[in-house]
Design a protein around this motif. Structure first.
Motif, short mmCIF file in Angstrom:
data_model
loop_
_atom_site.label_atom_id
_atom_site.label_comp_id
_atom_site.label_asym_id
_atom_site.label_seq_id
_atom_site.Cartn_x
_atom_site.Cartn_y
_atom_site.Cartn_z
N SER A 125 0.83 -1.21 0.00
CA SER A 125 0.00 0.00 0.00
C SER A 125 0.87 1.25 0.00
CB SER A 125 -0.91 0.00 1.23
OG SER A 125 -1.76 -1.12 1.24
N CYS A 126 1.92 1.25 0.83
CA CYS A 126 2.80 2.42 0.91
C CYS A 126 3.50 2.69 -0.43
CB CYS A 126 3.84 2.22 2.00
SG CYS A 126 3.17 2.27 3.68
N LEU A 127 3.96 1.64 -1.08
CA LEU A 127 4.65 1.80 -2.36
C LEU A 127 3.73 2.41 -3.42
CD1 LEU A 127 6.83 -1.44 -2.70
CD2 LEU A 127 7.65 0.93 -2.74
N ILE A 128 2.50 1.95 -3.47
CA ILE A 128 1.59 2.43 -4.51
C ILE A 128 1.12 3.85 -4.21
CG2 ILE A 128 -0.70 2.08 -5.54
CD1 ILE A 128 -0.23 -0.86 -5.46
N VAL A 129 0.83 4.13 -2.95
CA VAL A 129 0.27 5.44 -2.60
C VAL A 129 1.34 6.52 -2.62
CG1 VAL A 129 -0.83 6.78 -0.78
CG2 VAL A 129 -1.63 4.48 -1.31
N GLY A 130 2.53 6.24 -2.03
CA GLY A 130 3.52 7.29 -1.88
C GLY A 130 4.89 6.99 -2.41
N GLY A 131 5.08 5.83 -3.04
CA GLY A 131 6.37 5.53 -3.59
C GLY A 131 7.39 5.11 -2.54
N ILE A 132 8.66 5.21 -2.89
CA ILE A 132 9.73 4.70 -2.05
C ILE A 132 9.85 5.47 -0.73
CG2 ILE A 132 11.51 6.18 -3.07
CD1 ILE A 132 11.90 2.47 -2.03
N TYR A 133 9.49 6.79 -0.78
CA TYR A 133 9.60 7.57 0.44
C TYR A 133 8.59 7.10 1.49
CZ TYR A 133 12.59 10.88 -2.01
OH TYR A 133 13.63 11.45 -2.69
N LEU A 134 7.35 6.94 1.07
CA LEU A 134 6.33 6.47 2.01
C LEU A 134 6.62 5.04 2.45
CD1 LEU A 134 3.76 7.48 3.39
CD2 LEU A 134 2.44 6.37 1.57
N TRP A 135 7.14 4.23 1.55
CA TRP A 135 7.51 2.86 1.91
C TRP A 135 8.59 2.87 3.00
CZ3 TRP A 135 12.36 0.59 1.52
CH2 TRP A 135 12.41 -0.79 1.78
N PHE A 136 9.55 3.75 2.87
CA PHE A 136 10.63 3.82 3.86
C PHE A 136 10.10 4.20 5.24
CE2 PHE A 136 13.72 6.50 6.12
CZ PHE A 136 14.74 5.58 6.31
N TYR A 137 9.29 5.30 5.28
CA TYR A 137 8.76 5.74 6.57
C TYR A 137 7.76 4.74 7.13
CZ TYR A 137 10.94 10.29 5.87
OH TYR A 137 11.85 11.29 5.70
N GLY A 138 6.98 4.12 6.26
CA GLY A 138 6.02 3.12 6.73
C GLY A 138 6.73 1.92 7.33
N THR A 139 7.80 1.45 6.66
CA THR A 139 8.57 0.32 7.18
C THR A 139 9.21 0.66 8.52
OG1 THR A 139 9.04 -0.40 4.92
CG2 THR A 139 10.43 -1.30 6.66
N LEU A 140 9.72 1.89 8.61
CA LEU A 140 10.36 2.33 9.85
C LEU A 140 9.38 2.34 11.01
CD1 LEU A 140 13.15 3.39 10.80
CD2 LEU A 140 12.26 5.70 10.41
N LEU A 141 8.20 2.92 10.79
CA LEU A 141 7.19 2.99 11.86
C LEU A 141 6.67 1.61 12.22
CD1 LEU A 141 5.19 6.15 10.72
CD2 LEU A 141 6.66 5.95 12.73
N LEU A 142 6.38 0.80 11.19
CA LEU A 142 5.86 -0.54 11.45
C LEU A 142 6.85 -1.35 12.26
CD1 LEU A 142 3.88 -2.80 9.07
CD2 LEU A 142 5.90 -3.74 10.16
N SER A 143 8.12 -1.30 11.89
CA SER A 143 9.14 -2.08 12.59
C SER A 143 9.31 -1.60 14.02
CB SER A 143 10.47 -1.98 11.85
OG SER A 143 10.34 -2.44 10.52
#
Length: 476
Positions: A125-143
């Motif tokens: 979801s993060c990759l599609i909605v916001g690209g690599i930047y949102l994926w990075f922050y999403g992964t950081l928060l989730l972890s």
């Protein structure tokens, strides 16, 4: 629970300068509500399967209610605060879902298959909605959240995942990814079709604007299409230099030539004179019969003095160019001598859009316009008459001769007028041009405009002409 945000235009949003603000605003493939429903259903199915297999505590069943309510709650909040017009807020909302998802993953004790399935859905979801930047922050928060919860609750004792939970996790994740991929494909096709339509409309608009530009002076057309000027009835007072010209002898020629030939000659004359005018920055107002009206100083101006000098320089260039055109017409069998006469005046006029709301004309009015027209009528063939105001602006660069005073309607006192001779630099022995015109012979030479490539060809032509004249003279 992962969800997808509706696409909106982010071009009007203020930028805060954060790294997240620089993330590409990818257009999501699923509607907001449908995406959250699908993601929540997959999460709930994994939790139920884990409880049935006994690897999750039964207290986690309360998450089912939250999963069912979540999509509706987010839709209600979005409608109330108009989030659909704020893509960056949608991204922050998805980051919040990553935090919640991290907590759920932590509660599972990092059971491998369910944890991996939930993580895949959220990161997808993060990759599609916001690209690599949102994926990075999403992964950081989730972890971070998952690690915090695991630190408090502990890790599962058995890292093996029962068949039911594994199947439901993989099936739920697979369905979620496949459905969103399908919607991505559908939207990509729609975007391509829309892009093609936009490109087609753009090409049509360019073609139409190019056609419309033929009816307007380039300066006026550019100011309208760039948004510098509104198309509405408005005028203003401004100091301009106004130019009028017509062709002496055109009336006699119209009686000798057929209308088709006369039209072709006139259009050729207007075309070449227009090129001269545009080269000096003049705004072509209108063509009336064989007359041309041009003004300098609006919609763009280089200053009153520069505008006046450009206007008179254009007139001198037109007069010189008329000699070249006369030679060309003579070679085409047109024997009637055509001469251009011109009048120029500088002063305050009213300039802008005149007419009706549905039909406007960008032009100028005022006594200076009448004076320029009057000077053009008084001028002899090949003569350029200017007002005193114009003379005072150009006298440093252009030689003029005092022609006395005339009485003009609208002026309380007689008006002093001057005849333009030539540029001061072109007078005397250092002048760059030579001209002669006799029966059977016409020459206009401007050495300042001859390039090195053409110089030898011109010398050969002059030598050949001189040899021919000498031979004929010796035979007599």
């Amino acid at each position: 629970m992962p969800g997808y945000m509706n696409a909106t235009d982010s071009s009007q949003e203020p930028r805060s300068g954060s790294a997240l603000d620089d993330a590409p605003k990818a257009i999501p493939p699923l509607p907001d509500f449908n995406g959250r429903v699908l993601g929540s259903a997959a999460f709930c199915a994994i939790i139920v399967a884990g409880v049935v297999d006994g690897i999750f505590h039964q207290n986690m069943l309360w998450l089912l209610a939250a999963g069912l309510v979540w999509p509706h709650a987010m839709t209600l909040i979005s409608r109330r605060i108009d989030l659909y017009r704020q893509p960056r807020i949608h991204q922050y909302l998805l980051l919040g879902e990553c935090i919640i998802g991290g907590a759920v993953i932590g509660l599972t004790g990092l059971t491998p298959v369910p944890a991996l399935a939930m993580t895949l859905m959220l990161m997808f979801s993060c990759l599609i909605v916001g690209g690599i930047y949102l994926w990075f922050y999403g992964t950081l928060l989730l972890s971070a959240v998952a690690g915090l919860v695991v630190g408090l609750m502990g890790v599962t004792d058995d890292f093996t995942t029962p068949v039911l939970t594994s199947v439901v996790s993989l099936l739920g994740t697979g369905i979620y990814i496949c459905v969103t991929a399908y919607y991505t494909h559908i939207q990509a096709r729609s975007l391509l079709a829309a892009k093609g339509q936009i490109q087609k409309q753009r090409e049509q608009s360019i073609a139409l604007s190019d056609k419309l530009s033929k009816y307007l002076s380039p300066q006026v057309w550019q100011s309208i299409f760039t948004g510098e000027r509104d198309v509405r009835l408005e005028t203003r007072r401004k100091k301009l230099s106004v130019f009028f010209s017509d062709i002496k002898g055109f009336t006699d020629l119209s009686e000798e030539m057929e209308p088709e030939g006369l039209t072709e000659l006139l259009n050729n004359y207007f075309n070449e004179m227009s090129e001269v005018a545009l080269r000096y920055g003049g705004t072509i107002d209108k063509f009336v019969g064989d007359s041309i009206m041009i003004f300098f100083g609006d919609p763009s101006s280089r200053g009153q003095k520069e505008d006046a000098q450009a206007c008179v320089s254009m007139a001198i260039d037109m007069r010189n160019h008329m000699k070249i055109m006369r030679q060309r017409w003579r070679s085409q069998g047109i024997r009637t001598p055509l001469e251009i006469r011109m009048g120029i005046s500088s002063g305050f006029v009213t300039v802008g859009n005149f007419g009706a709301e549905n039909r406007m004309d960008y032009t100028i009015i005022g006594k200076e316009v009448n004076l320029a027209s009057r000077l053009e009528q008084l001028a002899e063939p090949g003569q350029i008459l200017v007002s005193y105001e114009t003379f005072s602006l150009i006298k440093e660069r252009i030689m003029c001769r005092d022609k006395g005073e005339i009485t003009v309607k609208g002026f309380g006192r007689p008006v002093a007028i001057y005849e333009v001779i030539d540029f001061r630099r072109d007078l005397g022995p250092n002048r760059s041009f030579v001209e002669h015109e006799h029966a059977g012979f016409a020459m206009y030479l401007d050495s300042g405009k001859i390039c090195e490539r053409d110089r030898n060809a011109i010398l050969e032509a002059l030598e050949e002409a001189a040899d021919r004249l000498r031979e004929e003279e010796s035979d007599r």
